[in-house]
Design a protein around this motif. Structure first.
Motif, PDB file in Angstrom:
ATOM      1  N   VAL A 223       0.703  -1.093   0.078  1.00 42.84           N
ATOM      2  CA  VAL A 223      -0.114  -0.059   0.016  1.00 42.84           C
ATOM      3  C   VAL A 223       0.915   1.187  -0.112  1.00 42.84           C
ATOM      4  N   PHE A 224       1.867   1.439   0.906  1.00 42.84           N
ATOM      5  CA  PHE A 224       2.767   2.369   0.940  1.00 42.84           C
ATOM      6  C   PHE A 224       3.193   2.867  -0.279  1.00 42.84           C
ATOM      7  N   PRO A 225       3.933   2.092  -1.126  1.00 41.84           N
ATOM      8  CA  PRO A 225       4.472   2.510  -2.541  1.00 41.84           C
ATOM      9  C   PRO A 225       3.527   2.761  -3.431  1.00 41.84           C
ATOM     10  N   ILE A 226       2.267   2.197  -3.167  1.00 41.67           N
ATOM     11  CA  ILE A 226       1.168   2.616  -4.278  1.00 41.67           C
ATOM     12  C   ILE A 226       0.740   3.844  -4.072  1.00 41.67           C
ATOM     13  N   VAL A 227       0.731   4.268  -2.776  1.00 39.24           N
ATOM     14  CA  VAL A 227       0.329   5.626  -2.460  1.00 39.24           C
ATOM     15  C   VAL A 227       1.282   6.691  -2.850  1.00 39.24           C
ATOM     16  N   SER A 228       2.702   6.284  -2.350  1.00 44.00           N
ATOM     17  CA  SER A 228       3.530   7.456  -2.719  1.00 44.00           C
ATOM     18  C   SER A 228       4.061   7.701  -3.981  1.00 44.00           C
ATOM     19  N   ILE A 229       4.353   6.494  -4.700  1.00 47.19           N
ATOM     20  CA  ILE A 229       5.094   6.777  -5.872  1.00 47.19           C
ATOM     21  C   ILE A 229       4.302   7.566  -6.915  1.00 47.19           C
ATOM     22  N   PRO A 230       2.945   7.379  -7.131  1.00 44.58           N
ATOM     23  CA  PRO A 230       2.441   8.280  -8.190  1.00 44.58           C
ATOM     24  C   PRO A 230       2.413   9.905  -7.789  1.00 44.58           C
ATOM     25  N   PHE A 231       2.293  10.154  -6.529  1.00 44.77           N
ATOM     26  CA  PHE A 231       2.574  11.706  -5.910  1.00 44.77           C
ATOM     27  C   PHE A 231       3.959  11.932  -6.474  1.00 44.77           C
ATOM     28  N   LEU A 232       4.796  11.331  -6.045  1.00 43.18           N
ATOM     29  CA  LEU A 232       6.157  11.683  -6.433  1.00 43.18           C
ATOM     30  C   LEU A 232       6.675  11.705  -8.026  1.00 43.18           C
ATOM     31  N   TRP A 233       6.082  10.759  -8.751  1.00 41.42           N
ATOM     32  CA  TRP A 233       5.941  11.020 -10.208  1.00 41.42           C
ATOM     33  C   TRP A 233       5.403  12.231 -10.601  1.00 41.42           C
ATOM     34  N   ILE A 250       2.814  16.550  -1.229  1.00 35.19           N
ATOM     35  CA  ILE A 250       4.155  16.061  -0.928  1.00 35.19           C
ATOM     36  C   ILE A 250       3.978  15.616   0.577  1.00 35.19           C
ATOM     37  N   ALA A 251       3.740  16.912   1.329  1.00 28.69           N
ATOM     38  CA  ALA A 251       3.709  16.526   2.743  1.00 28.69           C
ATOM     39  C   ALA A 251       2.778  15.222   3.147  1.00 28.69           C
ATOM     40  N   VAL A 252       1.850  14.882   2.527  1.00 26.22           N
ATOM     41  CA  VAL A 252       0.906  13.859   2.782  1.00 26.22           C
ATOM     42  C   VAL A 252       1.690  12.673   2.238  1.00 26.22           C
ATOM     43  N   CYS A 253       2.509  12.606   1.145  1.00 27.01           N
ATOM     44  CA  CYS A 253       3.123  11.838   0.740  1.00 27.01           C
ATOM     45  C   CYS A 253       4.469  11.372   1.692  1.00 27.01           C
ATOM     46  N   PHE A 254       5.007  12.404   2.295  1.00 29.61           N
ATOM     47  CA  PHE A 254       6.052  11.948   3.263  1.00 29.61           C
ATOM     48  C   PHE A 254       5.552  11.158   4.431  1.00 29.61           C
ATOM     49  N   ILE A 255       4.358  11.395   4.720  1.00 28.19           N
ATOM     50  CA  ILE A 255       3.765  10.507   5.793  1.00 28.19           C
ATOM     51  C   ILE A 255       3.724   8.942   5.325  1.00 28.19           C
ATOM     52  N   TYR A 260       6.606   3.778   5.519  1.00 30.44           N
ATOM     53  CA  TYR A 260       7.312   2.707   4.683  1.00 30.44           C
ATOM     54  C   TYR A 260       8.697   2.388   5.121  1.00 30.44           C
ATOM     55  N   PHE A 261       9.763   3.510   5.258  1.00 32.01           N
ATOM     56  CA  PHE A 261      10.961   3.246   5.547  1.00 32.01           C
ATOM     57  C   PHE A 261      11.122   2.845   7.184  1.00 32.01           C
ATOM     58  N   SER A 262      10.223   3.161   8.153  1.00 29.87           N
ATOM     59  CA  SER A 262      10.082   2.862   9.040  1.00 29.87           C
ATOM     60  C   SER A 262       9.897   1.306   9.533  1.00 29.87           C
ATOM     61  N   CYS A 263       8.753   0.653   8.663  1.00 25.37           N
ATOM     62  CA  CYS A 263       8.317  -0.467   8.885  1.00 25.37           C
ATOM     63  C   CYS A 263       9.027  -1.563   7.999  1.00 25.37           C
ATOM     64  N   PHE A 264       9.110  -0.999   6.673  1.00 26.38           N
ATOM     65  CA  PHE A 264       9.872  -2.263   5.677  1.00 26.38           C
ATOM     66  C   PHE A 264      10.956  -1.484   4.734  1.00 26.38           C
ATOM     67  N   PRO A 265      11.975  -1.264   5.942  1.00 25.65           N
ATOM     68  CA  PRO A 265      13.048  -0.493   4.920  1.00 25.65           C
ATOM     69  C   PRO A 265      13.575  -1.255   3.890  1.00 25.65           C
ATOM     70  N   PRO A 266      13.599  -0.466   2.649  1.00 25.24           N
ATOM     71  CA  PRO A 266      13.996  -1.670   1.494  1.00 25.24           C
ATOM     72  C   PRO A 266      15.517  -1.923   1.570  1.00 25.24           C
ATOM     73  N   ARG A 267      15.826  -3.333   1.279  1.00 21.77           N
ATOM     74  CA  ARG A 267      16.852  -3.757   1.444  1.00 21.77           C
ATOM     75  C   ARG A 267      18.009  -3.023   0.740  1.00 21.77           C
ATOM     76  N   VAL A 268      17.760  -2.458  -0.305  1.00 19.60           N
ATOM     77  CA  VAL A 268      18.635  -1.699  -1.318  1.00 19.60           C
ATOM     78  C   VAL A 268      19.251  -0.469  -0.610  1.00 19.60           C
ATOM     79  N   PHE A 269      18.386  -0.041   0.128  1.00 18.54           N
ATOM     80  CA  PHE A 269      18.886   1.102   1.115  1.00 18.54           C
ATOM     81  C   PHE A 269      19.369   0.713   2.393  1.00 18.54           C
TER      82      PHE A 269
END
Length: 355
Positions: A223-233, A250-255, A260-269
């Motif tokens: 859910v988190f990427p689905i919500v964030s990625i369109p805003f960022l794009w 963007i402020a909403v996107c930051f939420i 996402y990074f708190s709960c599911f930190p991407p392995r690449v990062f």
């Protein structure tokens, strides 16, 4: 709250710092009018506001549950001082000598006093600081000054959402609320705390959502990427939301991004490199303008410039700026900032033991 370190947020800080370096290399390096990358890179200054959101989340994560305890407010301010002041003061010394010598710019005693006392963010028209990119430290310290009050007002998720909505409205209508500030200067308007508070508030919303909801379910990972990625794009690659309403989105996107990074930190990062960048992010932020000054004054920028390949020159300048800045910031964090942070904690420990 279990108090564990959220390494995903360290990585996100590193990303925010890298965004700002990209942005400043574009303009300080003189590439803004020359590279096809400008439409995207010119928006990366949003990294400063991501820092604000991350700062608010981290401070609530570290202090919200103990700010009421005896001596906790003192611990907070001593901790913040020893985290920010050592490197910031060192930069003040550098610019005190560099600005007159290299740029023929006078540095007033009042500016030095305002910077040392961290009150420059409260002075309309003087928020920039003599330290390049230092204006955000002034805004950050206003947040620190009122942090205990902010904690009291944001104890519930409902209150936090209400405050975020109000701050978003103030930001969206700041052309009206801050109209008098424009008569002083554009910086008095742009760098005003109330024009930035929405992003701190977004971080607090993230914290209270993190505290209230169990995000361990796999569905949230999607859910988190689905919500964030369109805003960022939309923000970076179109002009559809390139306005104040877009900044609210963007402020909403930051939420969602922080959650996402708190709960599911991407392995690449979540590896040594990105975490080290995050831990050194304060140094990255303050030191990279000094590296760019060094490159400009020595003629190094001209030496690596290829007039027929401006975008390549820009990327090369960024890489070389980032490498030297990271090396300096890494050393600064581990051998200068961190020891002084420990010294600050030792002062507090001695005070506690003496009672």
């Amino acid at each position: 709250m279990d108090g564990k370190r959220l390494v995903g947020l360290d990585s996100l800080r590193g990303i925010a710092a890298t965004m700002i370096i990209f942005f400043h290399v574009l303009y300080l390096g003189g590439y803004a009018e020359k590279t096809i990358l400008t439409p995207v890179v010119s928006k990366l200054d949003i990294g400063v506001r991501l820092f604000y959101a991350l700062s608010a989340f981290s401070l609530f994560y570290g202090y919200e549950m103990k700010i009421d305890k005896n001596g906790a407010i003192k611990d907070f301010y001593v901790g913040r001082f020893f985290r920010i002041a050592p490197l910031f003061y060192l930069c003040i010394v550098f610019y005190f000598f560099a600005l007159p010598l290299l740029f023929n710019a006078n540095v007033a005693k009042t500016e030095i006093i305002a910077d040392i006392s961290f009150i420059f963010g409260l002075l309309p028209g003087k928020q920039e600081s003599i330290v390049w990119a230092g204006w955000s430290i002034g805004v950050e310290w206003i947040f620190y000054f009122i942090f205990p009050l902010i904690v009291i007002l944001n104890r519930s998720l409902t209150n936090t959402i209400i405050i975020f909505v109000i701050s978003a409205f103030v930001f969206y209508r700041f052309n009206f609320f801050g109209n008098e500030l424009k008569k002083i200067s554009e910086s008095a308007f742009d760098l005003n705390f109330f024009n930035q508070f929405m992003f701190f508030s977004a971080g607090i919303v993230s914290y209270n959502l993190y505290k209230a909801i169990d995000f361990n379910k796999k569905s949230f990972r999607v859910v988190f990427p689905i919500v964030s990625i369109p805003f960022l794009w939309l923000y970076f690659f179109t002009d559809m939301i390139n306005n104040r309403f877009g900044d609210v989105l963007i402020a909403v996107c930051f939420i969602f991004l922080i959650l996402y990074f708190s709960c599911f930190p991407p392995r690449v990062f979540t590896n040594w490199f990105f975490i080290s960048i995050g831990l050194s992010s304060f140094g990255l932020y303050l030191i990279h303008p000094i590296v760019l000054i060094l490159y400009m004054q020595t003629g190094f920028l001209q030496w690596i410039h290829f007039s027929e390949h401006e975008s390549i020159s820009y990327i090369l300048t960024f890489i070389l700026t980032f490498i030297l800045t990271f090396l300096l910031a890494y050393c600064s964090y581990h051998y200068y900032e961190r020891p002084l942070m420990k010294f600050g904690k030792s002062i507090l420990s001695k005070n506690v033991n003496s009672k």
